[in-house]
Scaffold this motif. Structure first.
Motif, PDB file in Angstrom:
ATOM      1  N   ARG A 290     -65.602   4.662 -13.961  1.00 11.12           N
ATOM      2  CA  ARG A 290     -66.209   3.433 -14.491  1.00 11.12           C
ATOM      3  C   ARG A 290     -65.479   2.171 -14.054  1.00 11.12           C
ATOM      4  NH1 ARG A 290     -68.406   4.681 -20.491  1.00 11.12           N
ATOM      5  NH2 ARG A 290     -69.461   6.602 -19.932  1.00 11.12           N
ATOM      6  N   SER A 291     -64.594   2.314 -13.115  1.00 12.62           N
ATOM      7  CA  SER A 291     -63.845   1.131 -12.691  1.00 12.62           C
ATOM      8  C   SER A 291     -63.986   0.899 -11.196  1.00 12.62           C
ATOM      9  CB  SER A 291     -62.367   1.269 -13.074  1.00 12.62           C
ATOM     10  OG  SER A 291     -61.812   2.390 -12.431  1.00 12.62           O
ATOM     11  N   LEU A 292     -63.974  -0.365 -10.871  1.00 14.90           N
ATOM     12  CA  LEU A 292     -64.134  -0.795  -9.487  1.00 14.90           C
ATOM     13  C   LEU A 292     -63.093  -1.850  -9.192  1.00 14.90           C
ATOM     14  CD1 LEU A 292     -67.785  -1.192 -10.331  1.00 14.90           C
ATOM     15  CD2 LEU A 292     -67.178   0.228  -8.408  1.00 14.90           C
ATOM     16  N   GLN A 293     -62.931  -2.107  -7.915  1.00 10.77           N
ATOM     17  CA  GLN A 293     -61.954  -3.110  -7.503  1.00 10.77           C
ATOM     18  C   GLN A 293     -62.508  -3.857  -6.295  1.00 10.77           C
ATOM     19  OE1 GLN A 293     -58.304  -1.395  -6.010  1.00 10.77           O
ATOM     20  NE2 GLN A 293     -57.114  -3.108  -6.808  1.00 10.77           N
ATOM     21  N   ILE A 294     -62.279  -5.154  -6.277  1.00 12.04           N
ATOM     22  CA  ILE A 294     -62.655  -5.938  -5.105  1.00 12.04           C
ATOM     23  C   ILE A 294     -61.728  -5.479  -3.973  1.00 12.04           C
ATOM     24  CG2 ILE A 294     -62.931  -8.249  -4.137  1.00 12.04           C
ATOM     25  CD1 ILE A 294     -64.753  -7.548  -6.620  1.00 12.04           C
ATOM     26  N   ALA A 295     -62.300  -5.157  -2.829  1.00 12.81           N
ATOM     27  CA  ALA A 295     -61.528  -4.608  -1.716  1.00 12.81           C
ATOM     28  C   ALA A 295     -60.465  -5.585  -1.248  1.00 12.81           C
ATOM     29  CB  ALA A 295     -62.457  -4.249  -0.559  1.00 12.81           C
ATOM     30  N   ARG A 296     -59.371  -5.012  -0.814  1.00 12.58           N
ATOM     31  CA  ARG A 296     -58.281  -5.801  -0.225  1.00 12.58           C
ATOM     32  C   ARG A 296     -58.277  -5.536   1.271  1.00 12.58           C
ATOM     33  NH1 ARG A 296     -53.121  -5.601  -4.118  1.00 12.58           N
ATOM     34  NH2 ARG A 296     -54.225  -4.889  -5.931  1.00 12.58           N
ATOM     35  N   TYR A 297     -58.085  -6.569   2.005  1.00 13.36           N
ATOM     36  CA  TYR A 297     -57.901  -6.435   3.443  1.00 13.36           C
ATOM     37  C   TYR A 297     -56.599  -7.141   3.766  1.00 13.36           C
ATOM     38  CZ  TYR A 297     -62.685  -4.812   3.784  1.00 13.36           C
ATOM     39  OH  TYR A 297     -63.831  -4.075   3.645  1.00 13.36           O
ATOM     40  N   ASP A 298     -55.583  -6.336   4.041  1.00 10.25           N
ATOM     41  CA  ASP A 298     -54.285  -6.943   4.340  1.00 10.25           C
ATOM     42  C   ASP A 298     -54.325  -7.598   5.716  1.00 10.25           C
ATOM     43  OD1 ASP A 298     -53.971  -4.891   6.241  1.00 10.25           O
ATOM     44  OD2 ASP A 298     -52.871  -3.646   4.842  1.00 10.25           O
ATOM     45  N   PRO A 299     -53.364  -8.482   5.995  1.00 10.28           N
ATOM     46  CA  PRO A 299     -53.367  -9.194   7.278  1.00 10.28           C
ATOM     47  C   PRO A 299     -53.388  -8.248   8.485  1.00 10.28           C
ATOM     48  CG  PRO A 299     -51.798 -10.203   5.784  1.00 10.28           C
ATOM     49  CD  PRO A 299     -52.293  -8.952   5.108  1.00 10.28           C
ATOM     50  N   GLU A 300     -52.722  -7.097   8.372  1.00 13.15           N
ATOM     51  CA  GLU A 300     -52.699  -6.147   9.490  1.00 13.15           C
ATOM     52  C   GLU A 300     -54.108  -5.616   9.773  1.00 13.15           C
ATOM     53  OE1 GLU A 300     -50.931  -1.754  10.303  1.00 13.15           O
ATOM     54  OE2 GLU A 300     -49.579  -3.199   9.353  1.00 13.15           O
ATOM     55  N   THR A 301     -54.848  -5.277   8.710  1.00 13.97           N
ATOM     56  CA  THR A 301     -56.222  -4.788   8.882  1.00 13.97           C
ATOM     57  C   THR A 301     -57.097  -5.863   9.496  1.00 13.97           C
ATOM     58  OG1 THR A 301     -55.970  -3.319   6.983  1.00 13.97           O
ATOM     59  CG2 THR A 301     -58.220  -3.815   7.680  1.00 13.97           C
ATOM     60  N   LEU A 302     -56.941  -7.101   9.016  1.00  8.79           N
ATOM     61  CA  LEU A 302     -57.735  -8.196   9.569  1.00  8.79           C
ATOM     62  C   LEU A 302     -57.397  -8.429  11.040  1.00  8.79           C
ATOM     63  CD1 LEU A 302     -57.652 -10.691   6.586  1.00  8.79           C
ATOM     64  CD2 LEU A 302     -59.578  -9.301   7.343  1.00  8.79           C
ATOM     65  N   ASN A 303     -56.121  -8.325  11.382  1.00  5.80           N
ATOM     66  CA  ASN A 303     -55.723  -8.470  12.789  1.00  5.80           C
ATOM     67  C   ASN A 303     -56.313  -7.365  13.640  1.00  5.80           C
ATOM     68  OD1 ASN A 303     -54.275 -10.831  12.436  1.00  5.80           O
ATOM     69  ND2 ASN A 303     -52.346  -9.768  12.067  1.00  5.80           N
ATOM     70  N   GLU A 304     -56.310  -6.126  13.114  1.00  7.76           N
ATOM     71  CA  GLU A 304     -56.905  -5.009  13.854  1.00  7.76           C
ATOM     72  C   GLU A 304     -58.400  -5.251  14.074  1.00  7.76           C
ATOM     73  OE1 GLU A 304     -56.053  -1.349  11.845  1.00  7.76           O
ATOM     74  OE2 GLU A 304     -53.890  -1.625  12.050  1.00  7.76           O
ATOM     75  N   CYS A 305     -59.066  -5.747  13.029  1.00 12.57           N
ATOM     76  CA  CYS A 305     -60.495  -6.053  13.155  1.00 12.57           C
ATOM     77  C   CYS A 305     -60.722  -7.126  14.215  1.00 12.57           C
ATOM     78  CB  CYS A 305     -61.072  -6.532  11.818  1.00 12.57           C
ATOM     79  SG  CYS A 305     -61.236  -5.246  10.593  1.00 12.57           S
ATOM     80  N   ALA A 306     -59.891  -8.159  14.186  1.00 14.52           N
ATOM     81  CA  ALA A 306     -60.040  -9.253  15.148  1.00 14.52           C
ATOM     82  C   ALA A 306     -59.809  -8.757  16.567  1.00 14.52           C
ATOM     83  CB  ALA A 306     -59.075 -10.388  14.813  1.00 14.52           C
ATOM     84  N   GLU A 307     -58.771  -7.935  16.756  1.00 15.23           N
ATOM     85  CA  GLU A 307     -58.489  -7.404  18.089  1.00 15.23           C
ATOM     86  C   GLU A 307     -59.614  -6.498  18.572  1.00 15.23           C
ATOM     87  OE1 GLU A 307     -54.633  -5.561  18.096  1.00 15.23           O
ATOM     88  OE2 GLU A 307     -53.694  -7.370  17.285  1.00 15.23           O
ATOM     89  N   SER A 308     -60.084  -5.633  17.684  1.00 22.94           N
ATOM     90  CA  SER A 308     -61.187  -4.732  18.053  1.00 22.94           C
ATOM     91  C   SER A 308     -62.435  -5.527  18.388  1.00 22.94           C
ATOM     92  CB  SER A 308     -61.482  -3.759  16.906  1.00 22.94           C
ATOM     93  OG  SER A 308     -60.377  -2.942  16.659  1.00 22.94           O
ATOM     94  N   LEU A 309     -62.708  -6.520  17.566  1.00 21.50           N
ATOM     95  CA  LEU A 309     -63.883  -7.345  17.811  1.00 21.50           C
ATOM     96  C   LEU A 309     -63.761  -8.077  19.142  1.00 21.50           C
ATOM     97  CD1 LEU A 309     -66.573  -8.436  16.797  1.00 21.50           C
ATOM     98  CD2 LEU A 309     -65.309 -10.249  15.649  1.00 21.50           C
ATOM     99  N   ALA A 310     -62.573  -8.579  19.438  1.00 13.76           N
ATOM    100  CA  ALA A 310     -62.368  -9.280  20.709  1.00 13.76           C
ATOM    101  C   ALA A 310     -62.627  -8.348  21.885  1.00 13.76           C
ATOM    102  CB  ALA A 310     -60.950  -9.839  20.774  1.00 13.76           C
ATOM    103  N   ARG A 311     -62.141  -7.103  21.791  1.00 17.56           N
ATOM    104  CA  ARG A 311     -62.392  -6.128  22.863  1.00 17.56           C
ATOM    105  C   ARG A 311     -63.879  -5.845  23.008  1.00 17.56           C
ATOM    106  NH1 ARG A 311     -58.747  -2.582  20.354  1.00 17.56           N
ATOM    107  NH2 ARG A 311     -56.733  -3.557  20.518  1.00 17.56           N
ATOM    108  N   VAL A 312     -64.523  -5.615  21.876  1.00 16.64           N
ATOM    109  CA  VAL A 312     -65.958  -5.311  21.909  1.00 16.64           C
ATOM    110  C   VAL A 312     -66.738  -6.499  22.463  1.00 16.64           C
ATOM    111  CG1 VAL A 312     -67.987  -4.886  20.458  1.00 16.64           C
ATOM    112  CG2 VAL A 312     -65.904  -3.589  20.079  1.00 16.64           C
ATOM    113  N   MET A 313     -66.372  -7.700  22.037  1.00 16.45           N
ATOM    114  CA  MET A 313     -67.078  -8.884  22.527  1.00 16.45           C
ATOM    115  C   MET A 313     -66.916  -9.041  24.033  1.00 16.45           C
ATOM    116  SD  MET A 313     -66.421 -11.549  19.390  1.00 16.45           S
ATOM    117  CE  MET A 313     -67.155 -12.934  20.234  1.00 16.45           C
ATOM    118  N   ALA A 314     -65.714  -8.738  24.549  1.00 20.46           N
ATOM    119  CA  ALA A 314     -65.493  -8.836  25.996  1.00 20.46           C
ATOM    120  C   ALA A 314     -66.360  -7.822  26.734  1.00 20.46           C
ATOM    121  CB  ALA A 314     -64.019  -8.619  26.314  1.00 20.46           C
ATOM    122  N   ILE A 315     -66.402  -6.603  26.229  1.00 14.79           N
ATOM    123  CA  ILE A 315     -67.230  -5.557  26.860  1.00 14.79           C
ATOM    124  C   ILE A 315     -68.700  -5.943  26.787  1.00 14.79           C
ATOM    125  CG2 ILE A 315     -68.011  -3.161  26.626  1.00 14.79           C
ATOM    126  CD1 ILE A 315     -65.089  -2.565  25.623  1.00 14.79           C
TER     127      ILE A 315
END
Length: 186
Positions: free
Chosen positions: A72-97
């Motif tokens: 019965r409990s939920l939590q607003i997701a956390r995205y630490d800076p490392e995860t956000l950086n990984e997302c940004a790097e992955s997105l940059a690679r995908v965008m280049a491709i």
């Protein structure tokens, strides 16, 4: 109030309204990352029954904006800076491709009008577009993760030579993106 025939029709359910409010509350920090929430608490706060809250939360859980931490409990997701950086790097690679992929498609089409229109649409440099994208990741990481997965599936289909699947994935991706752009954001 005058009727605007070009204004569109926006009929939304109570669950859609709750979803929009919850999303906006997460985006603006009203509901902080890591904050624990319950269906009953949110329903009371919004003055609605738990049912539309439950429906909205299902969607937010699916989008990984909210995570279930107990029955019965939920939590607003956390995205630490490392995860956000990984997302940004992955997105940059995908965008280049994808930029190279799109360029090949444009060239293959051999349509000078389309090529000129696409060139006009690239007002900002690739670095400028990437910078703006990275700035937005922090406010809507689930959107970029979803786009990354869609692009990855498309690239996999292309790499495997599965033209039919690649065509279907590209079509679905573009239709979904067009619908998202037409949907008013909270």
């Amino acid at each position: 109030m005058a009727f605007d025939p070009w204004g569109g029709v926006w009929a939304t359910s109570l669950a859609d309204q709750v979803y929009a409010w919850l999303r906006a509350a997460v985006q603006d920090g009203t509901l902080a990352r890591g904050q624990k929430v319950t269906e009953r608490e949110l329903a009371a706060r919004l003055g609605v029954s738990p049912t539309p809250v439950r429906e909205a939360l299902r969607q937010l859980i699916h989008e990984r904006v909210v995570v279930r931490t107990g029955p019965r409990s939920l939590q607003i997701a956390r995205y630490d800076p490392e995860t956000l950086n990984e997302c940004a790097e992955s997105l940059a690679r995908v965008m280049a491709i994808l930029a190279r992929f799109h360029q090949r498609i444009e060239s293959a089409a051999g349509n000078p009008v389309m090529e000129a229109l696409l060139a006009q649409s690239r007002v900002f440099s690739r670095d400028g577009r990437l910078h703006r994208t990275i700035e937005r990741i922090d406010s809507r990481p689930e959107r970029f993760i979803r786009r990354y997965r869609e692009h990855q599936a498309l690239l996999d289909a292309i790499a495997e030579g599965d033209e039919e699947r690649a065509d279907h994935l590209a079509y679905t991706h573009h239709v979904t993106a067009a619908r998202r752009r037409r949907t008013p954001r909270p």
